[in-house]
Design a protein around this motif. Structure first.
Motif, mmCIF file in Angstrom:
data_model
loop_
_atom_site.group_PDB
_atom_site.id
_atom_site.type_symbol
_atom_site.label_atom_id
_atom_site.label_comp_id
_atom_site.label_asym_id
_atom_site.label_seq_id
_atom_site.Cartn_x
_atom_site.Cartn_y
_atom_site.Cartn_z
ATOM 1 N N ALA A 39 0.825 -1.204 0.000
ATOM 2 C CA ALA A 39 0.000 0.000 0.000
ATOM 3 C C ALA A 39 0.861 1.257 0.000
ATOM 4 O O ALA A 39 0.569 2.231 -0.723
ATOM 5 N N MET A 40 1.930 1.262 0.782
ATOM 6 C CA MET A 40 2.799 2.439 0.829
ATOM 7 C C MET A 40 3.539 2.632 -0.489
ATOM 8 O O MET A 40 3.761 3.772 -0.921
ATOM 9 N N VAL A 77 1.099 11.403 7.038
ATOM 10 C CA VAL A 77 1.796 10.332 7.758
ATOM 11 C C VAL A 77 2.990 9.854 6.954
ATOM 12 O O VAL A 77 4.097 9.671 7.497
ATOM 13 N N LEU A 78 2.816 9.675 5.656
ATOM 14 C CA LEU A 78 3.917 9.214 4.809
ATOM 15 C C LEU A 78 5.016 10.266 4.729
ATOM 16 O O LEU A 78 6.212 9.921 4.753
ATOM 17 N N ARG A 94 3.237 5.600 15.031
ATOM 18 C CA ARG A 94 1.983 5.300 15.720
ATOM 19 C C ARG A 94 0.783 5.686 14.860
ATOM 20 O O ARG A 94 -0.220 4.967 14.817
ATOM 21 N N ARG A 95 0.867 6.802 14.175
ATOM 22 C CA ARG A 95 -0.242 7.200 13.300
ATOM 23 C C ARG A 95 -0.390 6.215 12.145
ATOM 24 O O ARG A 95 -1.520 5.904 11.731
ATOM 25 N N LEU A 96 0.730 5.723 11.607
ATOM 26 C CA LEU A 96 0.646 4.739 10.527
ATOM 27 C C LEU A 96 -0.009 3.452 11.020
ATOM 28 O O LEU A 96 -0.833 2.856 10.317
ATOM 29 N N MET A 97 0.355 3.006 12.229
ATOM 30 C CA MET A 97 -0.273 1.810 12.780
ATOM 31 C C MET A 97 -1.785 1.983 12.863
ATOM 32 O O MET A 97 -2.559 1.078 12.515
ATOM 33 N N TRP A 98 -2.214 3.153 13.314
ATOM 34 C CA TRP A 98 -3.645 3.399 13.439
ATOM 35 C C TRP A 98 -4.323 3.428 12.072
ATOM 36 O O TRP A 98 -5.321 2.747 11.846
ATOM 37 N N TYR A 518 8.999 1.397 7.695
ATOM 38 C CA TYR A 518 9.436 2.382 8.666
ATOM 39 C C TYR A 518 10.222 3.529 8.033
ATOM 40 O O TYR A 518 10.268 4.622 8.587
ATOM 41 N N LEU A 519 10.835 3.296 6.885
ATOM 42 C CA LEU A 519 11.574 4.354 6.201
ATOM 43 C C LEU A 519 10.756 5.024 5.100
ATOM 44 O O LEU A 519 11.171 6.062 4.579
#
Length: 581
Positions: A39-40, A77-78, A94-98, A518-519
């Motif tokens: 997705a990213m 977020v990205l 944390r925002r990406l996890m949500w 994460y990067l």
């Protein structure tokens, strides 16, 4: 309407319990990482029709789950993940996890609603409420339906399709049932491929054949068959044909477009059969018996429901014989009715088909949790009634269920405060408070069960499972498997080489997916160091040193940045300076 409102409240309660825990764990699950990393990369590259993963076409699975995840992750977020500020990146994690996981939890809530609808279709509104509670409150659902995986979306569309099929086969609402089923099966097909057919179309055919034989027997006994019924029976196939047309119109275009651009047929064959798709040995042929522990704490009722459904299917009980002789076209609300057989078929047939293939993962059972919950709910109703009538077996079944719930309420918090599972998950004070709350809930439930046994079992079990999932998630988040082993390496790369191009050099293996997440960078596959081309940007090459095989040879001019210890690998990061003009 009242039953429907309660089912929606059950789904909302599931969201309220699970949503606060979505940011507790890192991206450490391989199946979730596949979806999130894809997705990213969709957002970075803009390749929506044919997504890529590590700059290679990701066509092994259809992309519906990746499309949904990509569409709902905010660009802010990205952007924060791509920045060099470690403090801002931690908040962005944390925002990406949500944002990556809340769509999956919403899909889980919709699955609970669909499961309740399936219970209604199989036995009425009361059964639907019980099915919703059992579906959302078992170990499998609480464990797997929180992650951003393709299995979560497949489970939603499979359950929805089975609701529509139940409308068609049990309630004679053929047009609404079959057209809705065609739409839902197409969306399931776009989530994970042909497996949805084994979980919907195949059991529908088996159940239709069983119902046809049941009707023919009844007609032979009652001499009720007439010539005038035959044209109406022929017209039943028209809605099915329309459903097939809807399915083909929605499910095939993406596969057709991909097949026109890539040599994908062999890849899809391997993905479906799993022959050659992995170098791992086949799983145990009896792996799917794990559905019994996955249905905890409702396993006792689930086992009882299986037994009752099998007896009904083969007309071994007196009630089934009476139904067959009296009204073969009726939809019985009794435990021996067709709704119970429907749930049994939609559980057993997919499991048998899936057992023929080499990969047998526990999470593959998620689409069968709804029919399994129907069986458990039907057995709970029957068991409570029989216990009130003095049945010793029913009372022992209820007692065993209470013992399982007591174990989750009391033993799990105590274990979380000890070193039985490694480092303690909870402080002694927190464990004591949770155990006391669980004991109070048990006492209240047992008292309530004296007058309303079904309500007591449902309410207390749901409360205990909500507490248990929080305790389990807290412990899992602090364990090695709940933390990403590569997140420290990602933070090192960001600090030392913020603008570097990311490569994976592990011959014969796919690169780790945590680093691209994460990067927020594409990780390119480097098969040979000689393939590394000059660039105006520095490069970071990640190399996996397997504990068994050792590390592949690396050029002498690669500068070692650092390393982290993983469960099976030592992950090394090397830096190559910019070499272009």
């Amino acid at each position: 309407m009242r039953s429907a409102a309660i089912i929606v409240l059950v789904a909302a309660g599931y969201f309220a319990v699970v949503a606060p825990t979505l940011t507790w764990t890192d991206f450490s699950s391989g199946s979730e990482n596949l979806n999130v990393a894809t997705a990213m990369e969709i957002r970075r590259t803009g390749r929506w029709l044919v997504p890529t993963l590590q700059d290679r076409p990701r066509i092994a699975k259809p992309p519906l789950a990746a499309w949904i995840t990509a569409a709902l992750v905010p660009q802010s977020v990205l952007d924060a993940l791509s920045a060099g500020d470690s403090t801002g990146c931690a908040a962005a994690y944390r925002r990406l996890m949500w944002h990556a996981r809340w769509p999956a939890v919403v899909a889980a809530c919709l699955t609970i609603v669909a499961a309740g609808a399936l219970g209604w279709a199989c036995g009425g509104g009361r059964l639907g409420v019980l099915v919703a509670v059992i579906c959302g409150g078992n170990y499998a659902f609480l464990r797997f339906m929180r992650w951003a995986t393709t299995d979560v979306h497949l489970t939603l569309w499979t359950t929805a399709a089975n609701v529509f099929i139940a409308l068609a086969l049990l309630h004679r609402r053929r047009w609404a049932g079959w057209t809705g089923a065609g739409l839902a099966i197409a969306l399931g097909f776009m989530s994970k491929g042909p497996v949805v057919l084994a979980q919907t179309a195949a059991p529908a055919a088996v159940f239709a054949l069983w119902a046809w034989r049941l009707q023919r027997r009844g007609e032979a006994r009652s001499s009720a068959s007439t010539q005038s019924q035959r044209p109406a029976q022929k017209m039943q196939f028209v809605p099915v044909l329309v459903a097939c047309a809807i399915f083909l119109a929605l499910a095939l275009p993406w596969f057709t477009a991909v097949a026109a651009r890539f040599d994908a047929w062999q890849l899809w064959f391997r993905e479906v059969t799993r022959a050659g798709a992995t170098d791992l040995p086949p799983d145990n042929p009896f792996s799917y018996l794990s559905i019994f522990p996955l249905m905890l704490p409702w396993t006792v009722f689930f086992a009882g429901g299986l037994w009752m459904a099998a007896a009904a299917m083969w007309q071994r009980s007196p009630a089934a014989q009476r139904e067959l002789a009296g009204n073969p076209n009726a939809i019985a609300d009794s435990p021996d009715g067709r709704g119970l057989v429907f749930a049994f078929v939609f559980l057993v047939v997919p499991v048998l088909i899936m057992s023929l293939f080499r990969d047998r993962n526990e999470r593959y059972l998620l689409p069968m949790i709804a029919p399994a919950s129907v069986l458990a709910a039907r057995a709970l109703l029957d068991g409570a009634a029989q216990a009130a009538s003095g049945s010793a077996l029913a009372r022992w079944g209820l007692a065993l269920h209470w013992a399982i719930v007591a174990g989750a309420a009391l033993a799990l918090p105590i274990a979380g405060a000890t070193r039985l599972t490694g480092e303690p998950w909870l402080s002694p004070a927190a464990a004591g408070a949770l155990a006391a709350t669980g004991a109070a809930a048990l006492a209240a439930g047992i008292a309530l069960s004296r007058g309303r046994p079904v309500a007591g079992v449902l309410c207390v079990t749901a409360i205990v499972m909500a507490m248990a999932q929080a305790v389990f998630l807290r412990g899992y988040a602090n364990s090695d498997r709940g933390r990403s082993e590569l997140r420290p390496l990602a933070e090192l790369i960001r600090a030392r080489c913020p603008g570097a191009v990311l490569f994976n050099y592990t011959p014969g293996r796919r690169g780790p997916l945590e680093l691209p997440i994460y990067l927020n960078r594409t990780m390119y596959v480097l098969e040979n160091p000689a393939d590394l081309r000059p660039s105006t940007r520095p490069g970071v090459i990640v190399v996996a040193q397997h504990y068994r095989d050792g590390m592949p040879p690396v050029p002498a001019d690669w500068r070692h940045l650092g390393q982290v210890q993983g469960r099976r690998h030592v992950w090394h990061a090397f830096c190559v300076p910019a070499t272009g003009p």
